[in-house]
Design an enzyme around this catalytic site. Sequence first.
Site, PDB file in Angstrom:
ATOM      1  N   CYS A 193       0.822  -1.212   0.000  1.00 44.56           N
ATOM      2  CA  CYS A 193       0.000   0.000   0.000  1.00 44.56           C
ATOM      3  C   CYS A 193       0.855   1.261   0.000  1.00 44.56           C
ATOM      4  O   CYS A 193       0.723   2.107  -0.869  1.00 44.56           O
ATOM      5  CB  CYS A 193      -0.945   0.011   1.189  1.00 44.56           C
ATOM      6  SG  CYS A 193      -2.327  -1.097   0.940  1.00 44.56           S
ATOM      7  N   HIS A 194       1.741   1.382   0.998  1.00 49.19           N
ATOM      8  CA  HIS A 194       2.554   2.589   1.049  1.00 49.19           C
ATOM      9  C   HIS A 194       4.009   2.268   1.319  1.00 49.19           C
ATOM     10  O   HIS A 194       4.757   3.074   1.849  1.00 49.19           O
ATOM     11  CB  HIS A 194       2.020   3.564   2.099  1.00 49.19           C
ATOM     12  CG  HIS A 194       0.533   3.687   2.071  1.00 49.19           C
ATOM     13  ND1 HIS A 194      -0.269   2.927   2.881  1.00 49.19           N
ATOM     14  CD2 HIS A 194      -0.288   4.432   1.303  1.00 49.19           C
ATOM     15  CE1 HIS A 194      -1.534   3.207   2.616  1.00 49.19           C
ATOM     16  NE2 HIS A 194      -1.581   4.107   1.671  1.00 49.19           N
TER      17      HIS A 194
END
Lengths: 689, 176
Positions: free
Chosen positions: B140-141
């Site tokens: 995701c990040h």
Amino acid sequence: MSGPSDYQPSNPVLKWIERRLPIIGLVHSSFVAYPTPRNLNYWWTFGAILSLMLALQIVTGVVLAMHYTPEATMAFKSVESIVRDVNYGWLLRNMHAAGASMFFFAVYIHMFRGLYYGSYKEPREILWILGVIIYLLMMATGFMGYVLPWGQMSFWGATVITNLFSAIPYVGESIVTLLWGGYAVGNPTLNRFFSLHYLLPFVIAGVVVLHVWALHVAGQNNPAGVEPKTAKDTVAFTPYATIKDLFGVSCFLLFFAWFIFYMPNYLGDPENYIPANPGVTPAHIVPEWYYLPFYAILRSIPNKLAGVIAMFSAILILAFLPWLDTAKTKSSKYRPLAKQFFWIFVVVCVLLGWLGGKPPEGIYVIAGRILTFSYFAYFLIVLPLLSRIETPRPVPNSIADDVLAKTGSKATPMVSTVIALMVAGALFAGSAQNARAEQQEVPPSQKWSFAGPFGKFDRGSLQRGLKVYKEVCSACHGLSYIAFRNLADPGGPGYSTAQAAAFASDYKVKDGPNDQGEMFERPGRPADYFPSPFPNEQAARVANGGALPPDLSLIAKARSYERGFPQFVIDFFTQFQEQGPNYVDALLQGYEEKPPAGVSLPEGSYYNKYFPGHAIKMPKPLNDGQVTFDDGSPATVAQYAKDVTTFLMWAAEPHMEARKRLGLQVFVFLILFAGLMYFTKKKVWAEAH
Amino acid sequence: MTTASSADHPTRRDFLFVATGAAAAVGGAATLWPFVSQMNPDASTIAAGAPIEVDLTPIAEGQDIKVFWRGKPIYISHRTKKQIDEARSVPVSSLPDPQTDQARVKPGHDQWLVVVGICTHLGCIPIAHEGNYDGFFCPCHGSQYDTSGRIRQGPAPTNLAVPPYQFVSDSKIQIG
Ligand code: FES
């Protein structure tokens, strides 16, 4: 809602807002400074009560929708999980279900009040018509809401009511298919009913805003039926009307709470605790009590289309009332003839309601026709005629004069009317019960430890009942809504968590698939539900001579019998709710070796005194000495029946003890609160006189 | 609203109004409670969150499995000697969320790492055996966890959580 307000806030922030959106001024002029006639009686508090009920139905409904599944195979079960598993789910569900009845009860009083005091007359015609629209919307909403639990009555009520539209010539069948979204009532129907049931209350709320707006433009009518002329005729809405309304509301809440906490099933149909079955119609389809008068009108006309037209006209005719009754005098207080006919009309409506719950045969059909005629005659003959021939008594000069002329005895008629209305309400409820009954031996009333306002389950009896279920009944009957963990729940058989887990591990539960893709058996866990004895309905039927042994989770609430008049009125006050247990207990003991002379039984049936029709497929399940109890209780059929019935009552309503306990607390509070409200109201009004 | 009649018994009148107002407030607050309480997990959800047992025998060294407990993915990794050494050789003080590898496994079962497979940043599921530290990588990040499930790089603030569990036998654990 009555024009620009002269309200001037002094707080700079409020001033800033008020210049841009004069909402505080609107509220102030509509609900604070708004002048209300000073002679309003308590019948006028039903407007406030109805607003509260609408708000309450919306709030509880939104909450229930968070837990409900609108899908045909899961709807019934999801309602049961709300009641059993959701925190306070039983309370929210009872509030919503009883709330619907209370809403209609209040709206009927509100309507009859409008009828009696001529509240539909110039300049309040639109106000009245908006009310009729709200009522129609309420009926639609109530009907669709009743379908959502997806019990037998839900399903068949939906079938019968939607089929009304098939009476329309040429396009009827297409309209019905359109309503159903299928070839019969089914999942698509349930889905759309849920959607609409969620939508319509907000539509009602919108029309209520218009209703209140129109009310505040025309001003409230009042018992004297003369319009306010001077400031002496009115008092400010707040605090006078507000406090009076709140007192009315608190009394109404007492009535409401009686149903929520003590009589949750009084107005419901036991049949609706049986999951919807498209293959079996209940013996008598009875709508909820608030539709009964119209149902009676529908049935008393022998022609299908004409019956449907008559039923809808019976409601729509209300919208034309302002032009049917053209008498100048508003209040029936000053119309000696209209007053008498009003009460006759009330009786006609109550009797129609009572007939609506009776089977349409013999004398009931004739009575239904006479009453249907009387219903329409009131609007189409009596009212127009009276407007022309009646000489009204003189009305007071002003509201202030009316107040001065009044003596202290005005409360008496109100009280007697309330009692009359309660009896009438009970009559409706009872007639709905009546219709259900077959010619059937009445089971004797047993003493149950869980009956009455302080009732509690007998733990020993629950534990013995569980043993009887496990050793005898479970061979054929499922108990699929009960999880093993429930055995350790408070208010239940009183086992510890460890005991419940040990009990569960005796069972083999099917689980899977595992990593190999295969189903496997493992010992039960507390979270598992009692396994059913048969894998499916067909297997159950084959093993039981074609009969399906019903699941016992709800049996104690799904069975009932006729109580008869006036017993069911007394039942309301004594909180009698034990038809189900009495029936189950009696049935288990009602077997007879040989049927009475002259009665022949079909092959594979047994004679049971209490079973409707007497020929039951279940062989005598309990025999003396069959189960031994550790606590030394007698090993007799009577004892087994009593214990297993107690157990099944708990299974049907595991939170009964919590319900009654909370009910007591609520009642203590509400009585105190209503008392406080009464004295506060007196104090506030002392300043007005 | 102060009139002559009420001025006669100002205290009684005030007491009545205050008592009524207070009763209304108490009643209102008490009524509110069921509406709040119903939002909590219901009894069947709580019951379904009971402890689960997991058999470790099928998990070969260097492999890991994902099981679900209370709706959350739990990673169970059978770590290699190399992975354990990697986890134990970093100076603890250099970590964003300092914690020894020993504190994150059960004594005597050093090869088994059991962590909740939910990124402590915003709840995505990190992928096992990916990233610069041979541990977990959150797509995701970009958070990176090491072979002990500790955060090494990226926006996640803390190490992957260790669920409550114990060894019932050498080859079986109970989570919960
Ligand atoms: S959720 Fe994993 S890095 Fe943001």
